[in-house]
Structures are given as C-alpha cells and as structure tokens.
Design a protein around this motif. Structure first.
Motif, PDB file in Angstrom:
ATOM      1  N   UNK A 155      11.664  25.827  -2.730  1.00 11.42           N
ATOM      2  CA  UNK A 155      10.905  26.742  -1.880  1.00 11.42           C
ATOM      3  C   UNK A 155       9.952  26.036  -0.920  1.00 11.42           C
ATOM      4  N   UNK A 156       9.244  25.006  -1.387  1.00 14.16           N
ATOM      5  CA  UNK A 156       8.222  24.354  -0.564  1.00 14.16           C
ATOM      6  C   UNK A 156       8.756  23.153   0.205  1.00 14.16           C
ATOM      7  N   UNK A 157      10.069  22.950   0.171  1.00 14.45           N
ATOM      8  CA  UNK A 157      10.637  21.762   0.813  1.00 14.45           C
ATOM      9  C   UNK A 157      11.658  22.099   1.902  1.00 14.45           C
ATOM     10  N   UNK A 158      11.955  23.379   2.089  1.00 17.24           N
ATOM     11  CA  UNK A 158      13.010  23.769   3.025  1.00 17.24           C
ATOM     12  C   UNK A 158      12.561  23.807   4.467  1.00 17.24           C
ATOM     13  N   UNK A 159      11.355  24.270   4.730  1.00 16.15           N
ATOM     14  CA  UNK A 159      10.918  24.488   6.111  1.00 16.15           C
ATOM     15  C   UNK A 159      11.011  23.200   6.920  1.00 16.15           C
ATOM     16  N   UNK A 160      11.776  23.256   8.004  1.00 18.48           N
ATOM     17  CA  UNK A 160      11.918  22.110   8.893  1.00 18.48           C
ATOM     18  C   UNK A 160      12.818  21.006   8.387  1.00 18.48           C
ATOM     19  N   UNK A 161      13.513  21.225   7.272  1.00 17.62           N
ATOM     20  CA  UNK A 161      14.319  20.158   6.669  1.00 17.62           C
ATOM     21  C   UNK A 161      15.664  19.980   7.374  1.00 17.62           C
ATOM     22  N   UNK A 162      16.233  18.806   7.203  1.00 19.22           N
ATOM     23  CA  UNK A 162      17.563  18.461   7.714  1.00 19.22           C
ATOM     24  C   UNK A 162      18.490  18.386   6.504  1.00 19.22           C
ATOM     25  N   UNK A 163      19.475  19.291   6.427  1.00 14.27           N
ATOM     26  CA  UNK A 163      20.285  19.450   5.212  1.00 14.27           C
ATOM     27  C   UNK A 163      21.741  19.058   5.447  1.00 14.27           C
ATOM     28  N   UNK A 164      22.382  18.601   4.384  1.00 15.33           N
ATOM     29  CA  UNK A 164      23.811  18.297   4.379  1.00 15.33           C
ATOM     30  C   UNK A 164      24.475  19.108   3.283  1.00 15.33           C
ATOM     31  N   UNK A 165      25.487  19.890   3.650  1.00 16.08           N
ATOM     32  CA  UNK A 165      26.237  20.706   2.694  1.00 16.08           C
ATOM     33  C   UNK A 165      27.640  20.116   2.582  1.00 16.08           C
ATOM     34  N   UNK A 166      27.875  19.351   1.510  1.00 16.31           N
ATOM     35  CA  UNK A 166      29.185  18.739   1.282  1.00 16.31           C
ATOM     36  C   UNK A 166      30.078  19.713   0.521  1.00 16.31           C
ATOM     37  N   UNK A 167      31.386  19.685   0.797  1.00 13.74           N
ATOM     38  CA  UNK A 167      32.317  20.677   0.251  1.00 13.74           C
ATOM     39  C   UNK A 167      31.810  22.076   0.611  1.00 13.74           C
ATOM     40  N   UNK A 168      31.513  22.293   1.875  1.00 14.78           N
ATOM     41  CA  UNK A 168      30.777  23.487   2.298  1.00 14.78           C
ATOM     42  C   UNK A 168      31.507  24.777   1.978  1.00 14.78           C
ATOM     43  N   UNK A 169      32.839  24.807   2.114  1.00 18.72           N
ATOM     44  CA  UNK A 169      33.592  26.010   1.773  1.00 18.72           C
ATOM     45  C   UNK A 169      33.148  27.216   2.567  1.00 18.72           C
ATOM     46  N   UNK A 170      32.589  28.201   1.899  1.00 20.63           N
ATOM     47  CA  UNK A 170      32.095  29.419   2.553  1.00 20.63           C
ATOM     48  C   UNK A 170      30.797  29.186   3.309  1.00 20.63           C
ATOM     49  N   UNK A 171      30.128  28.054   3.041  1.00 12.29           N
ATOM     50  CA  UNK A 171      28.835  27.788   3.651  1.00 12.29           C
ATOM     51  C   UNK A 171      27.673  28.414   2.910  1.00 12.29           C
ATOM     52  N   UNK A 172      27.892  28.833   1.671  1.00 13.08           N
ATOM     53  CA  UNK A 172      26.868  29.584   0.940  1.00 13.08           C
ATOM     54  C   UNK A 172      25.536  28.855   0.871  1.00 13.08           C
ATOM     55  N   UNK A 173      25.554  27.548   0.664  1.00  7.61           N
ATOM     56  CA  UNK A 173      24.300  26.816   0.509  1.00  7.61           C
ATOM     57  C   UNK A 173      23.718  26.395   1.849  1.00  7.61           C
ATOM     58  N   UNK A 174      24.555  25.876   2.744  1.00 15.86           N
ATOM     59  CA  UNK A 174      24.054  25.460   4.051  1.00 15.86           C
ATOM     60  C   UNK A 174      23.518  26.620   4.864  1.00 15.86           C
ATOM     61  N   UNK A 175      24.232  27.744   4.873  1.00 17.88           N
ATOM     62  CA  UNK A 175      23.775  28.913   5.630  1.00 17.88           C
ATOM     63  C   UNK A 175      22.531  29.523   5.000  1.00 17.88           C
ATOM     64  N   UNK A 176      22.475  29.540   3.675  1.00 18.63           N
ATOM     65  CA  UNK A 176      21.278  30.045   2.992  1.00 18.63           C
ATOM     66  C   UNK A 176      20.063  29.188   3.350  1.00 18.63           C
ATOM     67  N   UNK A 177      20.266  27.865   3.413  1.00 16.28           N
ATOM     68  CA  UNK A 177      19.164  26.973   3.777  1.00 16.28           C
ATOM     69  C   UNK A 177      18.663  27.269   5.187  1.00 16.28           C
ATOM     70  N   UNK A 178      19.582  27.456   6.132  1.00 11.29           N
ATOM     71  CA  UNK A 178      19.178  27.795   7.497  1.00 11.29           C
ATOM     72  C   UNK A 178      18.428  29.122   7.534  1.00 11.29           C
ATOM     73  N   UNK A 179      18.914  30.094   6.794  1.00  9.70           N
ATOM     74  CA  UNK A 179      18.255  31.402   6.752  1.00  9.70           C
ATOM     75  C   UNK A 179      16.819  31.286   6.255  1.00  9.70           C
ATOM     76  N   UNK A 180      16.583  30.329   5.373  1.00 15.37           N
ATOM     77  CA  UNK A 180      15.266  30.194   4.741  1.00 15.37           C
ATOM     78  C   UNK A 180      14.377  29.160   5.411  1.00 15.37           C
ATOM     79  N   UNK A 181      14.764  28.680   6.593  1.00 10.84           N
ATOM     80  CA  UNK A 181      13.835  27.855   7.352  1.00 10.84           C
ATOM     81  C   UNK A 181      14.220  26.411   7.582  1.00 10.84           C
ATOM     82  N   UNK A 182      15.386  25.966   7.095  1.00 14.27           N
ATOM     83  CA  UNK A 182      15.817  24.603   7.407  1.00 14.27           C
ATOM     84  C   UNK A 182      15.982  24.445   8.917  1.00 14.27           C
ATOM     85  N   UNK A 183      15.629  23.283   9.432  1.00 13.59           N
ATOM     86  CA  UNK A 183      15.740  23.041  10.870  1.00 13.59           C
ATOM     87  C   UNK A 183      17.178  22.795  11.293  1.00 13.59           C
TER      88      UNK A 183
END
Length: 209
Positions: free
Chosen positions: A60-88
C-alpha cells in the motif's frame, strides 16, 4: 499477472469464461470495478481478487509513483491493478501474441499511457537488460515447470532490482524451501489452498554490509 493452472485445478474466482474469453475485474484504485476481457489462451487465469487485495495491502505505501514489472503478465491482473492504484509505470511481459494484443487494447480502453506491453518470452527478456532497475516486480510463472530456479538468479544478477526493491512471487504450495538470492528478505508470506504467495524486499545497502 495471471495463472497458467495445471489442468486438474479448479479455475480461479473471477475468471469466468464466455465464448473463449476471460474476464478480469480491477478491484481498487482509479479503475475500481472496471471489467476487462482477455482471450482464453494458454490456460491463463487472473490472480484471484482476494490474493490481489492482500498483495496490494502489503504494498500500500510503496505503489505511488513506482516503476513496476509484471512478468508472465497474462491477463494483466497485477500490472493493471498496480497502475490503477498509483504506479507511475508498468511493463507487462507475455510471450503469447493474443494476450499481448489484449493487454494493449485494454490499456487503450483505460486511456492509460503508463503501461508498456512486451511480447517476448520472460527468460529472453531478462537476458537482455536495457533499462534502469524496477521498484516492484510481480512474478507468477506457470507452476511445476522450474521457472523460479531459472529466473530468480537472472533477476538478482542483472540490473532489474536495486536496494529497496520489492519482488512478489507466487508458486505452488507444495514447493518448499524456495531458494532466493542473497540479500532478499521475506517480508510477507501466505498460503491459500494450492498457492503460496511471497513478498520479498531487496535489502537496503546498509543491511548488506
């Protein structure tokens, strides 16, 4: 990030199929409750909503402005969720062309310019470093295929993480004694049925002395 489940496993909640399509629901952030479609390719299943909620509470306190890598992205569930919650930014890597196309389509649907989709096998991607390290890496590989033993050394040995980075790993619950690189500290771990999920932190430089 999404599951390629063994055939005998029960499909994860939230992955209802209709006409060869799967459905993903974003559970938090700016795109909360948005539903997205992805093709039924390679047995992909999104990480269940309850698992995602737990993970993003941990981060929760580490997502804002973060640069994320979603390996084996598939549906994008984790990468898209991260963007929705404030990842840069989120880089989503999957080797399946129909899934990569769906990821790009869904980013356009969400009017997001902060996601990059790479259609490439994960091992090849990690062997060709060409960018600064990530703040957060999500890794949910197909189960029982030895991916973690091959990929964790590549992540640690390349410029993919830095002191203070977070690495999230899902694996089959019967896998015990997972060997992680030196300096990675287990922050949180939970087992739900046949899945164990772990959040590691790359030790800050002061802790590596």
């Amino acid at each position: 990030m999404a599951k390629r489940r063994p055939p005998q496993r029960t499909p994860a909640p939230g992955a209802a199929k209709a006409g060869g399509q799967g459905e993903l629901r974003i559970i938090g952030g700016d795109w909360r409750s948005r539903k997205l479609r992805f093709p039924d390719a390679g047995g992909v299943r999104p990480s269940p909503a309850r698992t995602r909620e737990t993970l993003f509470n941990w981060l929760n306190f580490h997502l804002a402005g973060s640069d994320c890598l979603d390996l084996f992205a598939g549906s994008g569930a984790l990468g898209l969720e991260a963007l929705s919650r404030g990842a840069a930014k989120a880089t989503l890597v999957d080797h399946t062309p129909p899934l990569a196309t769906a990821l790009r389509d869904n980013l356009r649907l969400l009017k997001s310019e902060n996601g990059e989709v790479v259609c490439q096998d994960v091992e090849g991607y990690l062997r060709s470093p060409n960018r600064p390290p990530f703040d957060i890496i999500f890794m949910d590989p197909p189960f029982r295929q030895g991916w973690l033993a091959r990929l964790l050394p590549l992540i640690a040995g390349g410029p993919w993480v830095k002191p203070g980075s977070w690495v999230y790993v899902e694996h089959e619950s019967e896998l015990t004694g997972l060997s992680v690189p030196e300096g990675w500290q287990l922050h949180r771990q939970k087992t739900a049925g046949q899945v164990t999920y772990n959040l590691y932190r790359v030790a800050p430089e002061a802790d590596q002395d």
